[in-house]
Design a protein around this motif. Structure first.
Motif, PDB file in Angstrom:
ATOM      1  N   ARG A 255     -48.026   2.082 -38.764  1.00  0.00           N
ATOM      2  CA  ARG A 255     -48.653   3.050 -37.909  1.00  0.00           C
ATOM      3  C   ARG A 255     -50.236   3.218 -38.380  1.00  0.00           C
ATOM      4  NH1 ARG A 255     -48.426   8.028 -40.687  1.00  0.00           N
ATOM      5  NH2 ARG A 255     -47.235   7.694 -42.418  1.00  0.00           N
ATOM      6  N   ASP A 256     -50.758   4.032 -37.750  1.00  0.00           N
ATOM      7  CA  ASP A 256     -52.257   4.405 -38.006  1.00  0.00           C
ATOM      8  C   ASP A 256     -52.649   5.765 -37.554  1.00  0.00           C
ATOM      9  OD1 ASP A 256     -55.004   4.300 -38.124  1.00  0.00           O
ATOM     10  OD2 ASP A 256     -55.168   2.833 -36.942  1.00  0.00           O
ATOM     11  N   SER A 257     -52.909   6.499 -38.756  1.00  0.00           N
ATOM     12  CA  SER A 257     -53.068   8.213 -38.485  1.00  0.00           C
ATOM     13  C   SER A 257     -54.594   8.336 -38.532  1.00  0.00           C
ATOM     14  CB  SER A 257     -52.518   8.928 -39.612  1.00  0.00           C
ATOM     15  OG  SER A 257     -53.209   8.405 -41.017  1.00  0.00           O
ATOM     16  N   SER A 271     -47.361  13.202 -33.669  1.00  0.00           N
ATOM     17  CA  SER A 271     -47.213  11.902 -32.810  1.00  0.00           C
ATOM     18  C   SER A 271     -47.149  10.451 -33.151  1.00  0.00           C
ATOM     19  CB  SER A 271     -48.425  11.908 -31.778  1.00  0.00           C
ATOM     20  OG  SER A 271     -48.675  10.818 -31.005  1.00  0.00           O
ATOM     21  N   ASN A 272     -48.042  10.411 -34.303  1.00  0.00           N
ATOM     22  CA  ASN A 272     -47.768   9.029 -35.113  1.00  0.00           C
ATOM     23  C   ASN A 272     -46.450   8.876 -35.641  1.00  0.00           C
ATOM     24  OD1 ASN A 272     -48.830   7.353 -38.001  1.00  0.00           O
ATOM     25  ND2 ASN A 272     -50.474   7.569 -36.143  1.00  0.00           N
ATOM     26  N   GLN A 273     -45.815   9.834 -36.153  1.00  0.00           N
ATOM     27  CA  GLN A 273     -44.552   9.661 -36.676  1.00  0.00           C
ATOM     28  C   GLN A 273     -43.512   9.415 -35.567  1.00  0.00           C
ATOM     29  OE1 GLN A 273     -43.612   9.060 -39.953  1.00  0.00           O
ATOM     30  NE2 GLN A 273     -45.087  10.179 -41.170  1.00  0.00           N
ATOM     31  N   ASN A 274     -43.519   9.991 -34.724  1.00  0.00           N
ATOM     32  CA  ASN A 274     -42.866  10.038 -33.338  1.00  0.00           C
ATOM     33  C   ASN A 274     -42.722   8.542 -32.946  1.00  0.00           C
ATOM     34  OD1 ASN A 274     -42.066  12.672 -33.476  1.00  0.00           O
ATOM     35  ND2 ASN A 274     -43.320  13.223 -31.988  1.00  0.00           N
ATOM     36  N   ILE A 275     -44.017   7.653 -32.873  1.00  0.00           N
ATOM     37  CA  ILE A 275     -43.794   6.365 -32.250  1.00  0.00           C
ATOM     38  C   ILE A 275     -43.115   5.504 -33.269  1.00  0.00           C
ATOM     39  CG2 ILE A 275     -45.465   4.137 -32.291  1.00  0.00           C
ATOM     40  CD1 ILE A 275     -47.790   6.319 -31.644  1.00  0.00           C
ATOM     41  N   VAL A 276     -43.098   5.623 -34.709  1.00  0.00           N
ATOM     42  CA  VAL A 276     -42.345   5.107 -35.641  1.00  0.00           C
ATOM     43  C   VAL A 276     -40.943   5.286 -35.536  1.00  0.00           C
ATOM     44  CG1 VAL A 276     -41.699   4.685 -37.923  1.00  0.00           C
ATOM     45  CG2 VAL A 276     -43.944   4.973 -37.291  1.00  0.00           C
ATOM     46  N   LYS A 277     -40.606   6.764 -34.927  1.00  0.00           N
ATOM     47  CA  LYS A 277     -39.089   7.043 -34.998  1.00  0.00           C
ATOM     48  C   LYS A 277     -38.406   6.410 -33.704  1.00  0.00           C
ATOM     49  CE  LYS A 277     -39.179  11.503 -37.384  1.00  0.00           C
ATOM     50  NZ  LYS A 277     -39.268  12.838 -36.974  1.00  0.00           N
ATOM     51  N   GLU A 278     -39.550   6.181 -32.321  1.00  0.00           N
ATOM     52  CA  GLU A 278     -38.912   5.664 -31.382  1.00  0.00           C
ATOM     53  C   GLU A 278     -38.752   4.238 -31.322  1.00  0.00           C
ATOM     54  OE1 GLU A 278     -41.599   4.720 -27.383  1.00  0.00           O
ATOM     55  OE2 GLU A 278     -40.894   6.716 -27.365  1.00  0.00           O
ATOM     56  N   TYR A 279     -39.680   3.472 -32.242  1.00  0.00           N
ATOM     57  CA  TYR A 279     -39.587   1.840 -32.443  1.00  0.00           C
ATOM     58  C   TYR A 279     -38.151   1.813 -33.242  1.00  0.00           C
ATOM     59  CZ  TYR A 279     -43.531  -0.736 -30.866  1.00  0.00           C
ATOM     60  OH  TYR A 279     -44.474  -1.380 -29.980  1.00  0.00           O
ATOM     61  N   THR A 280     -37.910   2.701 -34.163  1.00  0.00           N
ATOM     62  CA  THR A 280     -36.702   2.603 -35.028  1.00  0.00           C
ATOM     63  C   THR A 280     -35.559   2.694 -34.105  1.00  0.00           C
ATOM     64  OG1 THR A 280     -37.887   3.553 -37.059  1.00  0.00           O
ATOM     65  CG2 THR A 280     -35.631   3.285 -37.042  1.00  0.00           C
ATOM     66  N   THR A 281     -35.447   3.664 -33.257  1.00  0.00           N
ATOM     67  CA  THR A 281     -34.444   3.835 -32.364  1.00  0.00           C
ATOM     68  C   THR A 281     -34.268   2.508 -31.443  1.00  0.00           C
ATOM     69  OG1 THR A 281     -34.582   6.051 -32.293  1.00  0.00           O
ATOM     70  CG2 THR A 281     -33.351   5.270 -30.457  1.00  0.00           C
ATOM     71  N   ASP A 294     -43.280   2.690 -46.049  1.00  0.00           N
ATOM     72  CA  ASP A 294     -44.176   3.584 -45.146  1.00  0.00           C
ATOM     73  C   ASP A 294     -45.542   2.557 -44.985  1.00  0.00           C
ATOM     74  OD1 ASP A 294     -45.138   5.518 -43.516  1.00  0.00           O
ATOM     75  OD2 ASP A 294     -46.504   6.073 -45.272  1.00  0.00           O
ATOM     76  N   CYS A 295     -46.077   2.331 -44.211  1.00  0.00           N
ATOM     77  CA  CYS A 295     -47.386   1.593 -43.928  1.00  0.00           C
ATOM     78  C   CYS A 295     -48.279   2.411 -42.895  1.00  0.00           C
ATOM     79  CB  CYS A 295     -47.179   0.520 -43.374  1.00  0.00           C
ATOM     80  SG  CYS A 295     -48.693  -0.605 -43.095  1.00  0.00           S
ATOM     81  N   ASP A 296     -49.446   3.011 -43.374  1.00  0.00           N
ATOM     82  CA  ASP A 296     -50.113   3.701 -42.503  1.00  0.00           C
ATOM     83  C   ASP A 296     -51.635   3.079 -42.691  1.00  0.00           C
ATOM     84  OD1 ASP A 296     -51.812   5.667 -41.311  1.00  0.00           O
ATOM     85  OD2 ASP A 296     -51.494   7.132 -42.763  1.00  0.00           O
ATOM     86  N   LEU A 297     -52.085   2.492 -41.683  1.00  0.00           N
ATOM     87  CA  LEU A 297     -53.282   1.714 -41.575  1.00  0.00           C
ATOM     88  C   LEU A 297     -54.553   2.518 -41.735  1.00  0.00           C
ATOM     89  CD1 LEU A 297     -52.253  -0.848 -38.769  1.00  0.00           C
ATOM     90  CD2 LEU A 297     -52.611  -1.385 -41.303  1.00  0.00           C
ATOM     91  N   GLY A 298     -54.220   3.925 -41.385  1.00  0.00           N
ATOM     92  CA  GLY A 298     -55.350   4.905 -41.262  1.00  0.00           C
ATOM     93  C   GLY A 298     -55.731   5.634 -42.559  1.00  0.00           C
ATOM     94  N   ALA A 299     -54.550   5.518 -43.529  1.00  0.00           N
ATOM     95  CA  ALA A 299     -54.686   6.217 -44.717  1.00  0.00           C
ATOM     96  C   ALA A 299     -55.794   5.743 -45.760  1.00  0.00           C
ATOM     97  CB  ALA A 299     -53.491   6.017 -45.703  1.00  0.00           C
ATOM     98  N   ALA A 300     -56.665   6.669 -46.100  1.00  0.00           N
ATOM     99  CA  ALA A 300     -57.859   6.428 -46.958  1.00  0.00           C
ATOM    100  C   ALA A 300     -57.534   5.429 -48.217  1.00  0.00           C
ATOM    101  CB  ALA A 300     -58.664   7.446 -47.674  1.00  0.00           C
ATOM    102  N   ASP A 301     -56.436   5.425 -48.949  1.00  0.00           N
ATOM    103  CA  ASP A 301     -56.122   4.689 -49.929  1.00  0.00           C
ATOM    104  C   ASP A 301     -54.985   3.508 -49.564  1.00  0.00           C
ATOM    105  OD1 ASP A 301     -53.830   6.212 -49.271  1.00  0.00           O
ATOM    106  OD2 ASP A 301     -53.130   6.505 -51.255  1.00  0.00           O
ATOM    107  N   LEU A 321     -47.668  -4.252 -36.015  1.00  0.00           N
ATOM    108  CA  LEU A 321     -48.684  -3.696 -36.407  1.00  0.00           C
ATOM    109  C   LEU A 321     -49.268  -2.872 -35.136  1.00  0.00           C
ATOM    110  CD1 LEU A 321     -50.622  -6.882 -37.761  1.00  0.00           C
ATOM    111  CD2 LEU A 321     -49.805  -5.059 -38.973  1.00  0.00           C
ATOM    112  N   LEU A 322     -49.598  -1.400 -35.449  1.00  0.00           N
ATOM    113  CA  LEU A 322     -49.832  -0.490 -34.430  1.00  0.00           C
ATOM    114  C   LEU A 322     -51.170   0.130 -34.760  1.00  0.00           C
ATOM    115  CD1 LEU A 322     -46.325   1.298 -33.974  1.00  0.00           C
ATOM    116  CD2 LEU A 322     -47.113  -0.446 -32.527  1.00  0.00           C
ATOM    117  N   PRO A 323     -52.146  -0.425 -34.744  1.00  0.00           N
ATOM    118  CA  PRO A 323     -53.507   0.106 -35.023  1.00  0.00           C
ATOM    119  C   PRO A 323     -54.132   0.832 -34.171  1.00  0.00           C
ATOM    120  CG  PRO A 323     -53.993  -1.994 -34.544  1.00  0.00           C
ATOM    121  CD  PRO A 323     -52.612  -2.030 -34.395  1.00  0.00           C
ATOM    122  N   ARG A 324     -55.012   1.693 -34.407  1.00  0.00           N
ATOM    123  CA  ARG A 324     -56.019   2.278 -33.206  1.00  0.00           C
ATOM    124  C   ARG A 324     -56.913   1.297 -32.677  1.00  0.00           C
ATOM    125  NH1 ARG A 324     -53.323   6.682 -31.328  1.00  0.00           N
ATOM    126  NH2 ARG A 324     -52.535   8.126 -33.333  1.00  0.00           N
TER     127      ARG A 324
END
Length: 481
Positions: A255-257, A271-281, A294-301, A321-324
């Motif tokens: 995902r990408d926060s 909203s970011n987490q909801n996208i992952v939940k939707e794909y999971t379902t 967990d994979c957050d493309l928007g995380a600083a680290d 991959l779900l980047p902005r």
């Protein structure tokens, strides 16, 4: 008798004096600035600095001397000069949609027109904005050159969205313009559009537009329509393809926060987490599962190599991959570190020449869900297809965003042909029987205002030797049959 003659002379003298005063007052009135404004056939155009029909530079990146002269001529009401200057500018910069829109508006001048607005993120995502403007500009140019709508041309007003925090301000400004019949683009306050009987047709999906409340009560008259299907439809098509067609059952998601608005940051993360939940379902329903990594493309680290190591250790066979759109680099880093170990899939934000140019062999085989592809919906001869016409006009292939913006205009044009009032347009588009044909195929809406159908899958492949490569990068998006 003498007294009588003097009285007559007095009355004549007074009459002449009164006449002279009246003439003087009349002349003063004719020369006064207020009267000059009243009879001026080309009064100054007054609008916010972020709105233009031809009197302002909004896309300053496409500035030419001829375009600047055309804008100045348009502003002063010299439309014939504006036309020649805009035409000259397009000769040197043919892929500038703002100039084409201004040219068509200048051809209208002060004549009667049907006024529309297009919202484009010029100040925040210029490439995305220009892609949108190309779609609406091409539609306006085609309909006006064919005689307009029932003989009346379309005038297009460009609205610059610099950041999502301005959406409320823009919505407020647009709905109060009584001459405006419809809006192309995204917005935030759907209730405001309904209360003011103003139709908005979005090129995007109802849940891909940040910051807006997309839910419309089906029982209420709908004034917001989406030319792309609901985002869940794109997600479902991709999830089923991964599991049922590619037979990948263990899937990781990035995902990408990184996206931020003026709203509470926790809303963005939710909203970011909801996208992952939707794909999971959706993946579970198709017979697969999402690995707990967990994979957050928007995380600083965020470190791509660390994530790849964890995902492969967890048995992941595929990666979504779900980047902005403004944060593509981390996704490309993941693809590079992947080295072909996991099959790659992604959202339509990855459908761009930038991904092809910088991803190269790392993103070979990436499958993306999109609302349009140049090889889809060829219901006419190749030469007459939207893809070919757009390529000839703009000097190269266009994106799905251009196609959906074009179709948003086709929806409005089809509606205005039946009724050119705000309320009448809404009633036409709300009919269950309403349909029109555009670049993305048949456009038909559900009761909620979402597009029915219209999802395609494309895969990145190397261009064949000896054949034209549309992207000029050595790689291209090919339609998945």
């Amino acid at each position: 008798m003498i007294q009588k003659d003097e009285n007559i002379r007095l009355f004549i003298s007074l009459g002449l004096s009164g006449l002279m005063v009246a003439v003087i007052l009349w002349l003063v009135g004719k020369l006064s600035p207020q009267s000059q404004m009243a009879i001026n056939p080309n009064p100054p155009i007054v609008s916010p600095e972020w709105i233009s029909i031809g009197d302002k530079f909004l896309v300053t990146a496409d500035k030419t001397d001829e375009k600047e002269a055309g804008i100045n001529a348009f502003k002063s009401g010299n439309f014939s000069n504006a036309i020649s200057k805009f035409q000259a500018s397009l000769q040197s910069k043919r892929n500038d949609p703002e100039t084409l829109i201004y040219l068509n508006n200048a051809k209208i001048g002060n004549a009667k027109a049907l006024k529309l607005a297009v919202i484009a993120p010029i100040g925040s995502a210029l490439n995305e904005a220009k892609e949108t403007l190309r779609g609406v500009a091409q539609a306006q140019d085609e309909v006006n050159n064919s005689g307009g709508i029932n003989g009346i041309p379309l005038q297009l007003q460009i609205v610059n969205l610099s950041n999502f925090g301005e959406l409320n301000k823009i919505d407020d400004e647009l709905v109060k313009d009584s001459h405006l019949l419809a809006v192309v683009g995204f917005g935030r306050n759907e209730t405001l559009y309904r209360q003011n009987s103003l139709v908005r047709v979005s090129p995007g999906s109802s849940r891909s537009q940040s910051g807006q409340n997309s839910t419309q009560n089906i029982k209420e008259p709908k004034y917001v329509f989406n030319v792309s299907p609901n985002q869940e439809v794109f997600n479902q098509v991709l999830a089923e393809y991964i599991v049922k067609k590619e037979h990948r059952t263990n899937i990781a998601i990035c995902r990408d926060s990184s996206f931020r608005t003026n709203q509470n940051p926790s809303n963005t993360e939710r909203s970011n987490q909801n996208i992952v939940k939707e794909y999971t379902t959706l993946i579970n329903q198709a017979g697969g599962q999402v690995v707990d990594t967990d994979c957050d493309l928007g995380a600083a680290d965020f470190i791509a190599s660390d994530f790849i190591a964890k995902a492969t250790s967890a048995g992941a066979e595929a990666l979504i991959l779900l980047p902005r759109p403004t944060n593509i680099n981390p996704a490309l880093e993941v693809a590079k570190e992947n080295r072909g170990r996991m099959a790659l899939f992604g959202s339509q934000n990855l459908y761009s020449e930038r991904v092809l140019k910088f991803g190269q062999g790392d993103i070979k085989g990436l499958v993306v869900s999109v609302p349009w592809h140049r090889d889809a919906n060829r219901n006419t001869t190749k030469e007459d297809s939207f893809a070919e016409k757009a390529a000839k006009r703009w000097g190269g292939d266009v994106s799905p965003r251009t196609a959906t913006a074009y179709d948003a205009m086709q929806v409005i044009i089809a509606g205005l042909k039946e009724d050119s009032t705000r309320q009448g347009l809404q009633k036409v588009l709300s009919k269950e029987s309403f349909t029109t044909i555009g670049a993305t195929g048949e456009v038909k809406f559900s009761p909620s205002g979402d597009r029915l159908g219209g999802v395609f899958l494309v895969k990145i492949q190397p261009c064949e030797s000896g054949k034209r490569c549309a992207s000029n990068t050595g790689y291209d998006f090919e339609l998945v049959q």
